[in-house]
Structures are given as C-alpha cells and as structure tokens.
Design a protein around this motif. Sequence first.
Motif, PDB file in Angstrom:
ATOM      1  N   ARG A   5      -3.608 -12.116 -11.400  1.00 27.05           N
ATOM      2  CA  ARG A   5      -2.639 -12.734 -10.486  1.00 27.05           C
ATOM      3  C   ARG A   5      -1.472 -11.779 -10.277  1.00 27.05           C
ATOM      4  NH1 ARG A   5      -0.064 -17.637 -10.965  1.00 27.05           N
ATOM      5  NH2 ARG A   5      -0.453 -17.967  -8.751  1.00 27.05           N
ATOM      6  N   ILE A   6      -1.237 -11.428  -9.013  1.00 28.37           N
ATOM      7  CA  ILE A   6      -0.187 -10.466  -8.666  1.00 28.37           C
ATOM      8  C   ILE A   6       0.707 -11.067  -7.595  1.00 28.37           C
ATOM      9  CG2 ILE A   6       0.296  -8.173  -7.715  1.00 28.37           C
ATOM     10  CD1 ILE A   6      -2.399  -7.270  -8.753  1.00 28.37           C
ATOM     11  N   ASN A   7       2.006 -10.924  -7.773  1.00 30.14           N
ATOM     12  CA  ASN A   7       2.970 -11.354  -6.770  1.00 30.14           C
ATOM     13  C   ASN A   7       3.549 -10.112  -6.109  1.00 30.14           C
ATOM     14  OD1 ASN A   7       5.932 -12.028  -5.915  1.00 30.14           O
ATOM     15  ND2 ASN A   7       4.908 -14.005  -6.090  1.00 30.14           N
ATOM     16  N   ALA A   8       3.593 -10.077  -4.786  1.00 31.86           N
ATOM     17  CA  ALA A   8       4.046  -8.884  -4.074  1.00 31.86           C
ATOM     18  C   ALA A   8       4.719  -9.276  -2.773  1.00 31.86           C
ATOM     19  CB  ALA A   8       2.868  -7.949  -3.781  1.00 31.86           C
ATOM     20  N   SER A   9       5.508  -8.363  -2.240  1.00 31.66           N
ATOM     21  CA  SER A   9       6.052  -8.543  -0.897  1.00 31.66           C
ATOM     22  C   SER A   9       4.941  -8.285   0.123  1.00 31.66           C
ATOM     23  CB  SER A   9       7.203  -7.570  -0.671  1.00 31.66           C
ATOM     24  OG  SER A   9       6.727  -6.221  -0.711  1.00 31.66           O
ATOM     25  N   ASP A  10       5.183  -8.653   1.376  1.00 27.51           N
ATOM     26  CA  ASP A  10       4.193  -8.417   2.427  1.00 27.51           C
ATOM     27  C   ASP A  10       3.872  -6.933   2.543  1.00 27.51           C
ATOM     28  OD1 ASP A  10       4.080 -11.083   2.985  1.00 27.51           O
ATOM     29  OD2 ASP A  10       5.374 -11.000   4.743  1.00 27.51           O
ATOM     30  N   GLN A  11       4.918  -6.091   2.541  1.00 26.27           N
ATOM     31  CA  GLN A  11       4.705  -4.655   2.680  1.00 26.27           C
ATOM     32  C   GLN A  11       3.918  -4.100   1.502  1.00 26.27           C
ATOM     33  OE1 GLN A  11       5.468  -2.777   5.403  1.00 26.27           O
ATOM     34  NE2 GLN A  11       5.987  -4.761   6.297  1.00 26.27           N
ATOM     35  N   ALA A  12       4.229  -4.561   0.297  1.00 27.16           N
ATOM     36  CA  ALA A  12       3.500  -4.091  -0.881  1.00 27.16           C
ATOM     37  C   ALA A  12       2.034  -4.500  -0.813  1.00 27.16           C
ATOM     38  CB  ALA A  12       4.153  -4.641  -2.147  1.00 27.16           C
ATOM     39  N   ALA A  13       1.767  -5.711  -0.328  1.00 33.25           N
ATOM     40  CA  ALA A  13       0.381  -6.167  -0.201  1.00 33.25           C
ATOM     41  C   ALA A  13      -0.398  -5.275   0.755  1.00 33.25           C
ATOM     42  CB  ALA A  13       0.356  -7.613   0.275  1.00 33.25           C
ATOM     43  N   ARG A  14       0.242  -4.848   1.838  1.00 32.63           N
ATOM     44  CA  ARG A  14      -0.432  -3.959   2.794  1.00 32.63           C
ATOM     45  C   ARG A  14      -0.750  -2.608   2.149  1.00 32.63           C
ATOM     46  NH1 ARG A  14       3.186  -6.783   6.343  1.00 32.63           N
ATOM     47  NH2 ARG A  14       2.024  -7.860   7.983  1.00 32.63           N
ATOM     48  N   VAL A  15       0.146  -2.132   1.297  1.00 31.12           N
ATOM     49  CA  VAL A  15      -0.107  -0.875   0.590  1.00 31.12           C
ATOM     50  C   VAL A  15      -1.326  -1.028  -0.328  1.00 31.12           C
ATOM     51  CG1 VAL A  15       0.806   0.735  -1.127  1.00 31.12           C
ATOM     52  CG2 VAL A  15       2.276  -0.070   0.721  1.00 31.12           C
ATOM     53  N   LEU A  16      -1.427  -2.141  -1.022  1.00 25.38           N
ATOM     54  CA  LEU A  16      -2.556  -2.377  -1.918  1.00 25.38           C
ATOM     55  C   LEU A  16      -3.872  -2.421  -1.156  1.00 25.38           C
ATOM     56  CD1 LEU A  16      -1.223  -5.108  -4.375  1.00 25.38           C
ATOM     57  CD2 LEU A  16      -1.248  -2.641  -4.679  1.00 25.38           C
ATOM     58  N   MET A  17      -3.853  -2.957   0.055  1.00 25.14           N
ATOM     59  CA  MET A  17      -5.073  -3.090   0.853  1.00 25.14           C
ATOM     60  C   MET A  17      -5.640  -1.736   1.278  1.00 25.14           C
ATOM     61  SD  MET A  17      -5.815  -6.290   1.046  1.00 25.14           S
ATOM     62  CE  MET A  17      -5.055  -7.925   0.908  1.00 25.14           C
ATOM     63  N   GLU A  18      -4.797  -0.717   1.309  1.00 25.48           N
ATOM     64  CA  GLU A  18      -5.245   0.587   1.805  1.00 25.48           C
ATOM     65  C   GLU A  18      -6.215   1.271   0.848  1.00 25.48           C
ATOM     66  OE1 GLU A  18      -1.738   2.816   2.534  1.00 25.48           O
ATOM     67  OE2 GLU A  18      -1.114   1.626   4.278  1.00 25.48           O
ATOM     68  N   CYS A  19      -6.026   1.098  -0.456  1.00 25.06           N
ATOM     69  CA  CYS A  19      -6.871   1.806  -1.413  1.00 25.06           C
ATOM     70  C   CYS A  19      -7.124   1.010  -2.686  1.00 25.06           C
ATOM     71  CB  CYS A  19      -6.223   3.157  -1.767  1.00 25.06           C
ATOM     72  SG  CYS A  19      -7.101   4.092  -3.069  1.00 25.06           S
ATOM     73  N   ALA A  20      -6.045   0.558  -3.336  1.00 21.90           N
ATOM     74  CA  ALA A  20      -6.161   0.013  -4.686  1.00 21.90           C
ATOM     75  C   ALA A  20      -7.060  -1.214  -4.766  1.00 21.90           C
ATOM     76  CB  ALA A  20      -4.774  -0.307  -5.235  1.00 21.90           C
ATOM     77  N   LEU A  21      -6.826  -2.195  -3.905  1.00 18.83           N
ATOM     78  CA  LEU A  21      -7.626  -3.418  -3.992  1.00 18.83           C
ATOM     79  C   LEU A  21      -9.107  -3.191  -3.679  1.00 18.83           C
ATOM     80  CD1 LEU A  21      -5.328  -6.276  -2.662  1.00 18.83           C
ATOM     81  CD2 LEU A  21      -6.380  -6.093  -4.911  1.00 18.83           C
ATOM     82  N   PRO A  22      -9.444  -2.502  -2.570  1.00 18.38           N
ATOM     83  CA  PRO A  22     -10.876  -2.266  -2.321  1.00 18.38           C
ATOM     84  C   PRO A  22     -11.553  -1.507  -3.461  1.00 18.38           C
ATOM     85  CG  PRO A  22      -9.600  -1.816  -0.339  1.00 18.38           C
ATOM     86  CD  PRO A  22      -8.609  -2.010  -1.451  1.00 18.38           C
ATOM     87  N   THR A  23     -10.875  -0.483  -3.989  1.00 20.45           N
ATOM     88  CA  THR A  23     -11.458   0.307  -5.083  1.00 20.45           C
ATOM     89  C   THR A  23     -11.636  -0.540  -6.328  1.00 20.45           C
ATOM     90  OG1 THR A  23     -10.420   2.317  -4.235  1.00 20.45           O
ATOM     91  CG2 THR A  23     -11.165   2.359  -6.517  1.00 20.45           C
ATOM     92  N   PHE A  24     -10.603  -1.306  -6.669  1.00 17.05           N
ATOM     93  CA  PHE A  24     -10.641  -2.124  -7.886  1.00 17.05           C
ATOM     94  C   PHE A  24     -11.753  -3.161  -7.823  1.00 17.05           C
ATOM     95  CE2 PHE A  24      -9.129  -5.938 -10.189  1.00 17.05           C
ATOM     96  CZ  PHE A  24      -9.043  -5.407 -11.473  1.00 17.05           C
ATOM     97  N   LEU A  25     -11.855  -3.883  -6.717  1.00 11.64           N
ATOM     98  CA  LEU A  25     -12.860  -4.951  -6.616  1.00 11.64           C
ATOM     99  C   LEU A  25     -14.282  -4.399  -6.574  1.00 11.64           C
ATOM    100  CD1 LEU A  25     -11.029  -7.306  -4.092  1.00 11.64           C
ATOM    101  CD2 LEU A  25     -11.301  -7.621  -6.564  1.00 11.64           C
ATOM    102  N   GLN A  26     -14.440  -3.199  -6.013  1.00 16.71           N
ATOM    103  CA  GLN A  26     -15.763  -2.578  -5.998  1.00 16.71           C
ATOM    104  C   GLN A  26     -16.141  -2.070  -7.381  1.00 16.71           C
ATOM    105  OE1 GLN A  26     -16.114   0.922  -3.525  1.00 16.71           O
ATOM    106  NE2 GLN A  26     -18.319   0.684  -3.333  1.00 16.71           N
ATOM    107  N   ARG A  27     -15.177  -1.522  -8.085  1.00 14.71           N
ATOM    108  CA  ARG A  27     -15.455  -0.925  -9.395  1.00 14.71           C
ATOM    109  C   ARG A  27     -15.644  -1.992 -10.470  1.00 14.71           C
ATOM    110  NH1 ARG A  27     -11.384   3.687 -11.169  1.00 14.71           N
ATOM    111  NH2 ARG A  27     -12.204   4.465  -9.182  1.00 14.71           N
ATOM    112  N   PHE A  28     -14.954  -3.126 -10.323  1.00 17.18           N
ATOM    113  CA  PHE A  28     -15.017  -4.179 -11.349  1.00 17.18           C
ATOM    114  C   PHE A  28     -15.462  -5.492 -10.696  1.00 17.18           C
ATOM    115  CE2 PHE A  28     -11.700  -1.149 -12.619  1.00 17.18           C
ATOM    116  CZ  PHE A  28     -12.224  -0.721 -13.836  1.00 17.18           C
TER     117      PHE A  28
END
Length: 307
Positions: free
Chosen positions: A99-122
């Motif tokens: 569970r992560i709390n973030a601003s809208d801008q931070a969420a967009r940053v996560l969508m660029e690389c971190a979230l897709p990579t994390f969900l694919q890897r784990f």
Amino acid sequence: MNEFPLSLTDVRALALIVGHRSFRKAADELGLSASTLSHLMRTLEARLGIRLLNRTTRSVAPTAAGERLLSRLSPVLREFALAVDEVNQYRDLPSGTLRINASDQAARVLMECALPTFLQRFPQMSVDLVTDGRLVDVVADGFDAGIRLGESIPQDMIAVPIGPDIRFITVASPDYLKTHSYPLTPDDLLRHHCIGIRMPSGKPYRWEFEKHGQSLVIDPKGQLTLDNPEIMADAAISGLGIAYVPERVASRSLADGRLVKVLEEWCPPIPGLFLYYPGHRHIPSGLQAFIEVLRECTTANVENNEA
C-alpha cells in the motif's frame, strides 16, 4: 467463559471504514457488500455495548470510543501484517499487497517504469496505490510507504530519492505577454493575472522564489484558482494568466512555444520525489523489493538523460 467480543477481522474492518470514511470503499477492499459490512459493525457495537461509528446518509466517522479503540489496536494490526510478512520471507518471491500513498504527479512517475517492472518481476505481489493531495500519516492510515517531495517528508522517516531535483516555474502564453508587461521580479506578479493554487486543505498556496540567497514569498491575485497543475498549465496556454507549475508539467508546451518561462532566474531547483517509510519497524519484503526496483529505474533514467 464468554466469547471474546472482538476479532482481528472486526478490527481490520473498522480500520478500513475509518480510513476510507466510507462503508462502500471499505467493503470493496474486503470483498463484501456495503450492507453486509454495516451489519457486521452493528453486530460488533451490540457485542461491545457501545457505538463505534457515527453514520449519516453521506458520511461515516468514528466516535470518541471508536477512535480510542483503533488507536490501541492499530499496532496489533501492524504486528499481525509484519508476522505474516516474516513468514513470507521463506518464499522464493515476496507476495501480498503493498500500500503506497502518493501525489498525482508521483503516481505518474511510478507508472513510467517502477510499477510495470515491479508487477512483472513479482507476480505474487499487488499494489494498492492511493493518490492524495494531502500529506498523510502513512503509519496511522495503514500504508507501507508514501511518496512526496523531499521538503514535505517528516523528519522521523527514512527517505529514498527516486528522481532528480525538480523546479517550480512561472509560465505564461506569448499572447498574454504581448498584452501585459513582462514581469522582471516576483513583486511584479502582484500587478498580473495569476492562476492561483488551492491546496488540499482549501488554503491558497503562496508562490516561493529565490535568487542569490534572497527568498521571496508572493501571494498572487487573480480571477482563477485551480488545484491541478496540468489544468493550470492549460489555463496559462489559454491566456488566462501566469501559472506556477512543476517544469515537468509544462515541458511540452514550452518546447512547442505555447508557453514561455518568466522569472526563470528566480526559480531554483528543489529536492525531488522521495519514497519514505518509518524506520522503527521491520521493512516488509514487498517494500524492500519495490525500493530496489525504484533504484534501478532511477539509475536508468539518469543514465538515459546523460546519454
């Protein structure tokens, strides 16, 4: 012997209702109907002999007794989650929900690389990403971590940088500047139409500037106040005034000439986005894995920018 009147399921359900301020949202997270969850809470209140929630047709909030109960039992929920996570350490890959709390801008940053990579890897991990304009207490609200600008993070948190420094800049359309004097200092903004920023608390945001060690804070005036940086940039493009936005938000409009920077020398960079979490407790394996992915993406982004 009388049955203990409270279960771990009851506590979690109560915490979710209070956290979401909504039966429906809490029920969705628990996989129940709102009516079922409401019945469970009324049954719990009957067993305890005290009201825990104040309900209206539009909202739900804890009573003083409900708040007190949660404040005492929230550590139990956290310890339970940590115990389960420690057992998960014996798996080859982490599992569970992050569970992560973030601003809208931070969420967009996560969508660029971190979230897709994390969900694919784990594949056994899931992420509950909550976007919120206000700075929340990640511990009290049941989050594993938060993501905010460095200057906003509480000092008792461990902070991991996930991006470069950022700049907030003032921008306007060329057409606006043709019909209004070009501001040379921040004080000149007081004679311009400025697009105001409304904070999540409802208070207006005062614009901050710095040059050669001199700091100025301006409370600009204008006919329009917004709470979304992208819409603010759009309003500036439409010639409605000068906007104060993250440079990232205005980058495309600056590149194609729809916007131009003003007072650029008064807009130095500030510390960028950080992931933060409490350092006084065990770090869940899923969060540890997510931090490693964030670091990989941050390094790759820096290398691409330098190439």
